[in-house]
Design a protein around this motif. Structure first.
Motif: not given
Lengths: 411, 415
Positions: A20, A23, A26-32, A51, A87-88, A90-91, B70, B347, B349-351, B354
């Motif tokens: 959970e 999940q 966000l699986l960021c492109h350029d993860a901070p 994941r 990045s999460r 931001g949510i 999940s 936000i 994330c760049g998804r 990709i």
């Protein structure tokens, strides 16, 4: 034995709850997150592995980078590092990266995975003084490159601050033992009760080893002069070690006063409450806006019922009574307690090693001392003083030793 | 609380609401059906009753689920066959249910191995007081090849058995279809020719959901082996809706009465089935996972939807979407819609970057410093994969442009 003290405070994820949490990532492109770890851990990669249900791959990502991965999962102030830029946010709120890391390292432990491999012996032998996180990580790095490693530890058991500084409810012995056991399996020879400078001198080490790495840490609590002769005062370092050594089974004061506002102060105050001390007050020099302790540690102390007063510094002490003055106004505060604990910093105790120490760290940048055969790492090296930084310094010092002895740096 | 009339007439039978248990483990005895009625279901299709000579012998365990991240129960695999109780017990339960719940709809599902079986079963369930018959021509995990989906893929047999049922009973009858066919239309038409009054669709899809990787056996494991069996739940909804659409768009079947089945668990699912031509709805997997109570939110949600749509009778909604699903060759291919990226919502994330690069047309430019995406209109084909992967809904449909050489007014396009 005090059950409450030994019981872990945080509840670990199950396979369902970790999915959970993964999940949510966000699986960021350029993860901070992956740019923020002092020890260069790549959370984006191991969370993605979780994941996609590749738990073994996740364990490899963590472990190959960090020999203290299980420990960091429990004690790292991730809010200041990987989780800070998530990045999460931001949510809603950042991914619980430490919690996911803990799940993965628990999984690794349950499967008894052997991820780190001993290197082909290169005939060289390194002495490491101190078995805290920096010394242990350096040992792991060097062993993987084929060096033989002997660690000299002055205490009865290895682990340094991991063993004697961090309370058991945050970092249980089993985890410390697990991490150390695997480094021993790689071939580290750990000599406990061996203080360098006494039976063994630094010059002897230099004679017998190709290089010496000093990672003795800042193992002594600072004492403020006005408390020096006060019989009710103890440093937080001594107190935490005493509790840990006795597995929480110590005689308790009715009331306690902790002075300090860092993580160690929070650990001491929380420990007192966990052990059952009725009244625990912490007075910090910093105001809450500039507080040093991590939010998690502060919240933990408050949740346990510690009274925390910010912005005061001690002005006089008489037996059990301490008077404080506010930093910015004329107000005074007097607190009486059976036990006074000072958590106002730590200092290096390594006079025998003849290092150029100022403000509890060496005066030079990097890890190699003026004696090319001698290196430093951990809290005595310049830079931050957290476990995760100790790990990184251990890795970097090991790379410098390897470079000096002819290996390729950072390979 | 909203209260709207959800009632609907289907094959001449009045349903107080369209929600029914489908013929399955969830409607296996009097007590279960009683609880379902009490919870608010409009009808029950009692678990399929077979002939006395067919012995039901089940395996243990008999279910498996597909999950994703999940989310459990994305799909559900079931190996259970028809009702295990004796014919006598089943008929007694039907009788008692009708006596105790005269205003609720009771549908008897039946399955025979030959014409005599079908005639006799139809007669017996009619005597027991059922309001309607459903012919199970579609269970994919029967231990007899004279039953279930092996029959349901054979148009001739279907027609013959429908005629048999009609000889045994005057009740309205629907034939339940298997989706394990390329084209359901000939089977449905054969059933209608044989006397069926409507169609129930879909039954479960033949499946292997998961394997035990160490033992190399499908799940669930039954003494070291497994078998192909029916797959249901949310994962099959798109397939069910496709069959509904194909039936209702076939020549002569434009007004085909349908009881829709396949992954319904929310009012939105229900509304989709209705809009594609279902008058009543049947549910099992959602009930197995969450219980009969899911009907409460399906009913209430559907009432709110009717209110929003300004509809007073559910039947006004039936089939409204059928004309809006057309052959691919008839779609308007003259224009494309560019994505519009809201950088305030983004936000970083760049998804989108990709997915566009790896799965589409390399049309998102990633500003590494600002961590913001930009659309490169020269490369963008307007596929909108970016908007589908965006976790915060920051990408919407933006400018509409005609492809080179096409005519028309972009503003007129319904996007």
């Amino acid at each position: 034995m005090n059950e409450k003290y030994l019981e872990e405070a945080e509840i670990a994820y199950t396979i369902n709850t970790v999915m959970e949490e993964a999940q949510r990532c966000l699986l960021c492109h350029d993860a901070p997150c992956s740019k923020a770890c002092p020890a260069k851990t790549d959370p984006a990669k191991f969370i993605r592995s979780v994941r996609f249900r590749n738990f073994k791959g996740a364990a490899e990502t963590i472990r190959e980078n960090n020999a203290m991965g299980s420990i960091c999962a429990l004690v790292c102030p991730t809010e200041k590092y990987c989780q800070l830029g998530c990045s999460r946010c931001g949510i809603d709120k950042p991914i619980d990266i430490a919690g996911i890391q803990r799940f993965v390292t628990d999984f690794e432990q349950q499967l008894d995975m052997k991820i780190l491999k001993k290197g082909e012996p290169n005939g060289k032998h390194i002495a490491i003084v101190g078995s805290g996180p920096a010394g242990l990580q350096a040992a792991a790095s060097l062993l993987q490159k084929g060096y033989a490693v002997t660690i000299y530890e002055q205490a009865e058991k290895p682990g340094g601050y991991l063993r004697y500084g961090i309370p058991a409810y945050r970092l249980p012995d089993v985890i410390v033992d697990y991490e150390i056991d695997r480094i021993v399996e790689l071939g580290a020879n750990i000599l406990c009760g061996a203080k360098v400078g006494q039976e063994t001198s630094l010059s002897e080490l230099k004679e017998n080893f190709d290089a010496v790495l000093i990672a003795v840490g800042a193992s002594e609590g600072k004492m403020l002069e006005m408390f020096a002769d006060n019989p009710y005062t103890e440093t937080a370092v001594d107190f935490l070690a005493r509790v840990r050594d006795n597995q929480g089974d110590i005689s308790l004061p009715n009331s306690a006063l902790v002075i300090g506002g860092g993580d160690v102060a929070m650990d001491a105050a929380t420990t007192l409450k966990v052990l059952g001390v009725e009244s625990v007050t912490d007075v910090a020099y910093e105001t809450f806006s500039e507080f040093l302790a991590s939010k998690q540690e502060l919240a933990g102390a408050q949740a346990k019922g510690v009274t925390i007063i910010d912005g005061y510094l001690p002005s006089k002490v008489s037996d059990k009574q301490v008077t404080f003055k506010h930093r910015h106004n004329q107000n005074e505060l007097t607190i009486t307690a059976d036990l006074i604990i000072l958590a106002v910093g730590q200092k290096v105790n390594a006079e025998e090693l003849a290092l150029p120490i100022e403000h509890n760290e060496v005066t030079f940048e990097g890890y190699q001392t003026s004696d090319p055969q001698v290196f430093v790492a951990g809290d005595i090296a310049k830079g931050d003083k957290t476990v995760v930084w100790a790990v990184q310094k251990g890795k970097e010092a090991a790379a410098e030793i390897d470079a000096m002895l002819g290996g390729k740096a950072n390979d | 609380m909203i209260n709207k009339d959800l009632s609907i007439d289907f094959l001449g039978v009045h349903f107080e609401n369209p929600f029914c248990l489908s013929s399955s483990p969830v409607g296996n005895c009097y007590d279960m059906c009683k609880k379902a009625y009490d919870t608010g279901w409009g009808g029950v299709v009692f678990k399929t009753i077979g002939p006395e000579h067919f012995v039901v012998d089940e395996v243990s365990p008999r279910f498996d689920i597909l999950d994703k991240e999940s989310t459990p129960f994305v799909g559900f695999k079931n190996m259970e066959q028809i009702a295990e109780h004796t014919l006598e017990e089943n008929l007694a339960d039907l009788k008692r249910l009708k006596e105790d719940y005269p205003d609720k709809v009771l549908i008897a599902s039946i399955m025979g191995t030959n014409e005599e079986d079908w005639v006799e079963l139809a007669r017996l369930v009619t005597e027991a007081g059922s309001d309607m018959i459903e012919m199970n021509l579609s269970c994919p995990q029967m231990t007899s090849h004279e039953m279930g989906s092996d029959v349901g893929t054979n148009a001739e047999l279907c027609k013959k058995y429908c005629q048999a049922v009609k000889r045994g009973s005057d009740l309205p009858m629907m034939a339940k279809m298997t989706p394990n066919v390329t084209d359901m239309v000939p089977i449905a038409k054969a059933c209608l020719e044989g006397g069926a009054d409507g169609i129930a669709t879909i039954n479960t899809i033949k499946s292997v959901a998961n394997l035990d990787l160490n033992r190399k056996i499908g799940l669930p494991v039954v003494n070291g082996k497994s078998a192909i069996s029916g797959y249901s739940g949310k994962a099959v909804k798109p397939i069910a809706l496709r069959f509904l659409q194909q039936l209702r768009s076939a020549e002569g079947l434009e007004n085909l009465p349908i009881s829709g089945i396949g992954g319904i668990e929310t009012w939105e699912d229900a509304a989709e089935f209705i809009l594609l031509g279902s008058s009543t709805l049947q549910v099992t997997t959602g009930v197995m996972q969450y219980g009969y109570r899911i009907v409460e939110d399906m009913k209430n949600g559907l009432m709110h939807y009717m209110e929003e749509q300004g509809v007073d009778h559910l039947e006004e909604l039936v089939g409204l979407a059928n004309p809006n699903i057309i052959p691919t060759e008839n779609l308007d291919r003259d224009y494309k819609v560019y994505p519009e990226i809201d950088h305030e919502k983004c936000i970083g994330c760049g998804r989108c970057y990709i997915s566009c690069y790896d799965g589409a047309h390399q049309a998102i430019i990633w500003d590494e410093k600002e961590r913001k995406p930009y659309c490169d209109k020269d490369s963008c084909v307007g596929c909108h994969l970016c908007s589908l992967v965006c976790p915060v809904g920051a990408i919407t449909k933006g400018e509409v442009v005609l492809k080179p050489g096409r005519t028309g007014n972009p503003a007129d396009k319904i996007i």
